[in-house]
Motif scaffolding. Structure first.
Motif, PDB file in Angstrom:
ATOM      1  N   ARG A  94       0.834  -1.213   0.000  1.00  0.00           N
ATOM      2  CA  ARG A  94       0.000   0.000   0.000  1.00  0.00           C
ATOM      3  C   ARG A  94       0.862   1.254   0.000  1.00  0.00           C
ATOM      4  O   ARG A  94       0.581   2.220  -0.723  1.00  0.00           O
ATOM      5  N   LYS A  95       1.908   1.240   0.798  1.00  0.00           N
ATOM      6  CA  LYS A  95       2.796   2.401   0.890  1.00  0.00           C
ATOM      7  C   LYS A  95       3.453   2.677  -0.449  1.00  0.00           C
ATOM      8  O   LYS A  95       3.556   3.826  -0.896  1.00  0.00           O
ATOM      9  N   GLY A  96       3.879   1.607  -1.124  1.00  0.00           N
ATOM     10  CA  GLY A  96       4.505   1.778  -2.430  1.00  0.00           C
ATOM     11  C   GLY A  96       3.548   2.316  -3.477  1.00  0.00           C
ATOM     12  O   GLY A  96       3.939   3.106  -4.341  1.00  0.00           O
ATOM     13  N   ILE A  97       2.296   1.915  -3.386  1.00  0.00           N
ATOM     14  CA  ILE A  97       1.300   2.373  -4.359  1.00  0.00           C
ATOM     15  C   ILE A  97       0.880   3.818  -4.090  1.00  0.00           C
ATOM     16  O   ILE A  97       0.726   4.619  -5.017  1.00  0.00           O
ATOM     17  N   ASN A  98       0.722   4.167  -2.832  1.00  0.00           N
ATOM     18  CA  ASN A  98       0.172   5.475  -2.467  1.00  0.00           C
ATOM     19  C   ASN A  98       1.214   6.585  -2.334  1.00  0.00           C
ATOM     20  O   ASN A  98       0.875   7.762  -2.417  1.00  0.00           O
ATOM     21  N   ASP A  99       2.467   6.226  -2.122  1.00  0.00           N
ATOM     22  CA  ASP A  99       3.510   7.235  -1.877  1.00  0.00           C
ATOM     23  C   ASP A  99       4.632   7.060  -2.900  1.00  0.00           C
ATOM     24  O   ASP A  99       5.602   6.342  -2.679  1.00  0.00           O
TER      25      ASP A  99
END
Length: 571
Positions: A94-99
């Motif tokens: 999720r972090k890689g996708i959103n940030d």
């Protein structure tokens, strides 16, 4: 790709020994290697998993690559799944996708790939791990990767993980929440991924390829050749794992109306996994699953292209030959689909009625015979007529070979059997003389006459006669007859050691028809048989076979159509 795990050392004064202490917060590797207390070790690992998504540490990639190695080698070990690894991986994706800023910082670009791969490995075998993963929220971030939020590399491991989750009954419905989107995405990926990988990696100049893709493909070891070879393998994985995901739904008869779209079913015929992925049935595997369902069977039977594909595969050396045969039998045994396909199928399957144990099944030839002749009496004595005279002839030939001739020979006196053996030998000898005299048509007649008289029990003699006639048909440029005769010869040979000359002759005949894949598989089987034989010891593979294999490997290259399409667009 290598990373160094660095620690700071502090040397205490006086005469105390030097101690090494790690200054990295919640150091995963120090905990793994240096904590002797199992309970305390588990507490610390759990803490690492909780803190990892919250911290911005360049060491994350090193930890993820280590976890990836452990997950690959010990996928059934319950320790990490019980300590929160799934929550950790889901949050990192999720972090890689959103940030995006975080994703592009340091080496964080590798993290979503490793995280999805770890999820897929741990959910591969154990349903309890799969249940824990779904409860930990892995599905949404995996779906984002499946949608192509980063690249095809992450898409590959996401579809693998989702396929494993869908394969467990206990977690299927959690995946099925996204059923329509998953089906549509998996179909699109399976149909277009080869073009995608070719356009975004293979055809890209070396200097412009994404470095992290190159590093993941080669693990930092190897140049352009290894990168491209691994990219072929990964593209094949992406396609096959997409089909596997679709197969999970097809097995439960879900979304068949979506999967059975005509264009997609036609595409399946070209999805054969490639030499790098020989253990996966790819397109034909999904076709067989569809043939186990009523609507799927009807959809397959309605498409001539698929039936012809299955027929060609059934008479080949492909690992999935029996899968094609089984698919055709399922369609033939169903009265609603039988007469949609029998005109195409009967002239092909008649060549396989003497096939022995194969594909884990015994007496496959007898099963084929029963399917072909299940209502032959209606054709022979009733008003039922087929559209194709060739198909009617094939059924009549099957009846004669497997029913009438067996009866006659069972009652035949021993003296007549001996006389026939002598006559067959003379006819074969005459056929050979005609062949070497280049009177090929006369040779065919002699071999045919010998076959009509040769007792069925004389399998070796019949094998040679069929194979010799196949060679004659090759010289006469009658490719279909050559394939038929070579196939019949191979059915009479030992499955563990097939007749080499017949393999080579059928390979040439398939080449004559432009069927590169079938020609390639027979060519490879011929070379395998050659290498096992006594006459090959100390000699190289025959040049003619090597040339044929090279030709067909170029023709069946996994990116051949993608390259052709790109070249057309550039003109």
């Amino acid at each position: 790709m290598e990373f160094e795990h660095q620690h700071n050392t502090t040397t205490k004064t006086s005469k105390l020994p030097t101690e090494t202490t790690c200054t990295i917060l919640s150091c995963f590797f120090c905990t793994m290697m240096n904590e002797p207390d199992p309970s305390l070790r588990r507490v610390k690992i759990s803490k690492c998993f909780k803190e990892m998504p919250l911290n911005d540490d360049q060491e994350h990639v090193l930890v993820l690559s280590g976890l990836w190695n452990i997950a690959m080698t010990q996928p059934d070990d319950p320790e990490f799944p019980s300590l929160g690894i799934f929550e950790c991986m889901a949050k990192l994706i999720r972090k890689g996708i959103n940030d995006q800023a975080w994703l592009l910082k340091d080496q964080n670009i590798y993290i979503p790939y490793y995280a999805a791969h770890i999820i897929g490995s741990y959910t591969m075998n154990k349903s309890q791990f799969a249940e824990k993963a779904t409860k930990s929220g892995v599905i949404f971030p995996l779906m984002e990767l499946l949608r192509g939020k980063i690249s095809w590399v992450e898409q590959r491991v996401a579809v693998r993980a989702l396929g494993h989750l869908a394969n467990h009954d206990s977690t299927f419905e959690a995946i099925a929440v996204h059923e329509v989107e998953i089906i549509q995405l998996a179909m699109k990926i399976a149909s277009t991924c080869l073009d995608e990988v070719y356009d975004k990696f293979i055809a890209v100049k070396d200097s412009k390829k994404l470095k992290y893709h190159c590093d993941l493909l080669t693990r930092g070891l190897g140049g352009l050749e290894i990168e491209n070879r691994k990219a072929e393998e990964w593209a094949s994985h992406l396609q096959c794992w997409s089909l596997y995901l679709l197969n999970c739904f097809a097995c439960k008869e879900r979304s068949l109306s979506l999967i059975c779209k005509k264009e997609f079913l036609k595409d399946l015929c070209g999805m054969w996994g490639g030499l790098a992925n020989r253990t996966t049935p790819a397109g034909v595997g999904l076709i067989r699953t569809l043939c186990h369902t009523e609507s799927g069977k009807r959809s397959v039977a309605d498409l001539k292209e698929i039936i012809e594909f299955l027929c060609n595969l059934s008479r080949s050396s492909d690992d999935w030959q029996y899968t094609a045969i089984d698919s055709l039998l399922l369609i033939l045994k169903d009265p609603d689909t039988r007469y949609k396909v029998i005109d195409i199928v009967a002239p092909i399957l008649v060549d396989l009625v003497e096939l022995g144990s194969f594909g884990g099944s015994s007496n496959v030839g007898d099963t084929i015979t029963q399917a072909l002749l299940q209502d032959y009496h209606k054709i022979k004595y009733g008003n039922l007529k087929l559209k194709s005279k060739r198909a009617e002839k094939a059924l009549g030939e099957t009846w004669e070979l497997k029913v009438e001739r067996k009866k006659r020979e069972k009652l035949m006196p021993k003296q007549e059997v001996r006389e026939r053996k002598l006559l067959v030998g003379k006819l074969k000898k005459n056929g050979n003389l005609m062949f070497w005299s280049e009177d090929i048509e006369e040779a065919v007649m002699k071999y045919s006459e010998a076959l009509s008289l040769c007792p069925l029990k004389m399998k070796k003699e019949r094998l040679v006669l069929y194979s010799n006639r196949a060679q004659c048909n090759l010289l006469l440029r009658n490719a279909e007859a050559a394939i038929s005769d070579a196939t019949r010869a191979l059915c009479l040979s030992n499955a563990a050691s097939p007749h080499g000359k017949s393999l080579w002759r059928r390979s040439q005949a398939y080449d004559m028809k432009g069927l590169a894949k079938e020609s390639l598989m027979d060519g490879l089987a011929f070379v395998s048989d050659w290498l096992k034989s006594e006459k090959s010891k100390g000699t190289k593979i025959p040049y003619y076979a090597s040339r044929m294999i090279n030709k067909q490997m170029n023709a069946t290259w996994i990116f051949a159509s993608a390259k052709l399409g790109r070249e057309k667009n550039e003109v």
